[in-house]
Design a protein around this motif. Structure first.
Motif, mmCIF file in Angstrom:
data_model
loop_
_atom_site.group_PDB
_atom_site.id
_atom_site.type_symbol
_atom_site.label_atom_id
_atom_site.label_comp_id
_atom_site.label_asym_id
_atom_site.label_seq_id
_atom_site.Cartn_x
_atom_site.Cartn_y
_atom_site.Cartn_z
ATOM 1 N N SER A 1 -20.490 8.709 15.725
ATOM 2 C CA SER A 1 -21.415 8.084 16.682
ATOM 3 C C SER A 1 -22.842 8.551 16.449
ATOM 4 O O SER A 1 -23.780 7.750 16.510
ATOM 5 C CB SER A 1 -21.036 8.367 18.130
ATOM 6 O OG SER A 1 -19.733 8.794 18.234
ATOM 7 N N ILE B 1 -25.935 6.081 15.541
ATOM 8 C CA ILE B 1 -27.177 6.006 16.308
ATOM 9 C C ILE B 1 -28.378 6.326 15.414
ATOM 10 O O ILE B 1 -29.386 5.610 15.418
ATOM 11 C CB ILE B 1 -27.122 6.971 17.511
ATOM 12 C CG1 ILE B 1 -26.032 6.512 18.481
ATOM 13 C CG2 ILE B 1 -28.453 7.024 18.234
ATOM 14 C CD1 ILE B 1 -25.683 7.518 19.554
ATOM 15 N N SER B 2 -28.261 7.399 14.613
ATOM 16 C CA SER B 2 -29.377 7.769 13.740
ATOM 17 C C SER B 2 -29.726 6.633 12.792
ATOM 18 O O SER B 2 -30.893 6.278 12.627
ATOM 19 C CB SER B 2 -29.048 8.995 12.897
ATOM 20 O OG SER B 2 -28.450 9.983 13.660
ATOM 21 N N THR C 1 -29.070 3.426 13.070
ATOM 22 C CA THR C 1 -29.610 2.269 13.771
ATOM 23 C C THR C 1 -31.096 2.461 14.075
ATOM 24 O O THR C 1 -31.902 1.552 13.866
ATOM 25 C CB THR C 1 -28.836 2.045 15.089
ATOM 26 O OG1 THR C 1 -27.449 1.980 14.783
ATOM 27 C CG2 THR C 1 -29.264 0.761 15.753
#
Lengths: 245, 205
Positions: free
Chosen positions: B43, B47-48, B50
């Motif tokens: 996750s 996130i990083s 994205t």
């Protein structure tokens, strides 16, 4: 000509803006990073003497509190005597004393050695008898994940607990990583000086074994004092260590 | 006009499924193998990536009319590398233990083909807002595969989700064993392969 000039100017501006951003972030976040790294080292010292639960996450402040209550960082000089910060000479080596309610319970030595792909930074903790290993933790390495990288896993580190760095006769024997399982490849009288190896990571094991041998023999002078129960803490008289028995 | 018909929606939604970067374009598979042993690392990686992707698209798109053609790739790399190092620094400062687990893989976002690929094919030719949405969409598409793979691997490989024991001890006492293979990289290959197969066969119908 003009186009080429334009490209160079554009590249310079881009590089300048990017480096400004990076410098800003690096400098701005530096205090936090240093704090985190220091806490991580302290946590690993505590893990090696089994003072913290590995399944719990501690905050930076909690780690600091437990550490300050139970660990004292000192130095040992050439003669194997434990000295304070203010007596320290450049060649003296660091040692961590593990105290419980003011009683000396054991000591931790930092292991900084070569690995297969880069340096391995670890801590090896001993009982007060100067020969039994209390625990082992790795806090930084660049070994292959899944192979040599397994040295940081609990199953590998747990193997060290209770092992000895002396042979049954009491002579220094270091601690080595076996190839495969200890029970299958090592004669019975030497099993206490070996831990199970990691399959697929023979070389990492070999580097670690060599590092242990080198560093532990450097620290032999102080380990002998622990073994003979002739250890003296700084501030408790000076001079040559005297038997406390 | 319905929301699903707008081109903004399309820019965001098409990389989620019918143009997914991993399962359709086969980009960024390397990191998908490496960080999917646990849901937590997967996750954070999702996130990083994205964020890096969305902002690199946005910045490159803002500069698209000024970047000289002959050095455009160098400029793109410069922007991407800066964003990745920023992400790495932030992780080190605020999520130190996770950054230790992700180790080199955050730095390797730079070499993730998705980032460079979207900058080249999309951000250079589209306005900033659309590019930003395209980055978010691609990141989410990549992330959804990563999280699906990590879910399967952590559940079957360790009996846990996000580090919490899911399979009760009772099962282990009755002889249930974790599937050790799921902890190894080839397992991710097989799961990704199965996901691609599933998606393609659903699409045909």
């Amino acid at each position: 000509m003009f186009k080429r000039f334009q490209s160079i100017i554009f590249a310079l501006i881009t590089a300048f803006v990017c480096s400004l951003l990076l410098t800003g972030a690096y400098q701005g976040l530096k205090p936090l990073k240093i704090q985190n790294m220091a806490a991580d080292r302290q946590l690993n010292v505590l893990k090696s003497v089994n003072m913290v639960d590995e399944n719990i996450r501690y905050t930076v402040d909690e780690i600091k509190k437990i550490y300050e209550n139970s660990i004292e960082r000192l130095w040992i000089n050439r003669e194997g005597r434990i000295i304070n910060d203010n007596e320290k000479k450049p060649q003296d080596m660091p040692i961590f004393l593990y105290m419980e309610n003011g009683q000396l319970k054991g000591y931790v030595i930092p292991i900084n050695t070569r690995g297969l792909w880069g340096k391995i930074h670890a801590y090896l903790a001993f009982e007060k008898d100067g020969s039994t290993i209390k625990g082992f933790t790795v806090f930084k390495h660049s070994e292959t994940p899944g192979l040599g990288g397994e040295i940081e896993q609990a199953w590998f580190r747990k193997n060290f607990i209770g092992k000895k760095i002396v042979n049954p006769k009491g002579k220094f024997a270091s601690i080595s990583i076996a190839k495969g399982k200890v029970g299958e490849s090592i004669p019975e009288d030497r099993r206490l000086n070996y831990v199970d190896g990691i399959s697929g990571a023979t070389l990492t094991g070999r580097f670690l074994t060599a590092g242990f041998r080198e560093i532990l023999s450097d620290y032999e002078s102080v380990s002998i004092h622990f073994r003979n129960n002739s250890i003296r803490l700084p501030g408790m008289g000076s001079g040559i260590p005297v038997k406390t028995k | 006009m319905k929301l699903t018909r707008t081109k903004h929606y399309k820019a965001f939604a098409s990389p989620l499924l019918q143009n997914n970067p991993i399962s359709i374009q086969s980009l960024g598979i390397c990191s998908a193998l490496a960080v999917t042993v646990q849901l937590k690392t997967a996750s954070v990686m999702a996130i990083s990536l994205t964020l890096v992707l969305a902002f690199s698209n946005l910045i490159i798109s803002l500069m698209r009319n000024h970047i000289p053609r002959n050095i455009r790739m160098i400029v793109e790399l410069c922007v991407i590398a800066t964003l990745v190092i920023l992400a790495d620094e932030i992780l080190k400062a605020f999520f130190y233990d996770i950054s230790k687990q992700l180790s080199v893989f955050v730095g390797l976002i730079i070499t993730n083909c998705i980032v460079m690929g979207r900058a080249e094919t999309y951000a250079l030719g589209n306005p900033p807002g659309m590019s930003f949405l395209d980055g978010l969409g691609n990141g989410a598409g990549y992330g959804s595969i990563l999280i699906a793979v990590a879910f399967i691997r952590e559940f079957l490989g360790a009996g846990k989700l996000f580090g919490y024991q899911i399979i009760p001890n009772l099962f282990y006492n009755m002889g249930y064993e974790n599937m050790g293979f799921m902890q190894l990289a080839p397992a991710a290959f097989i799961i990704i392969g199965l996901l691609v197969w599933l998606q393609k066969s659903l699409e045909k119908e």
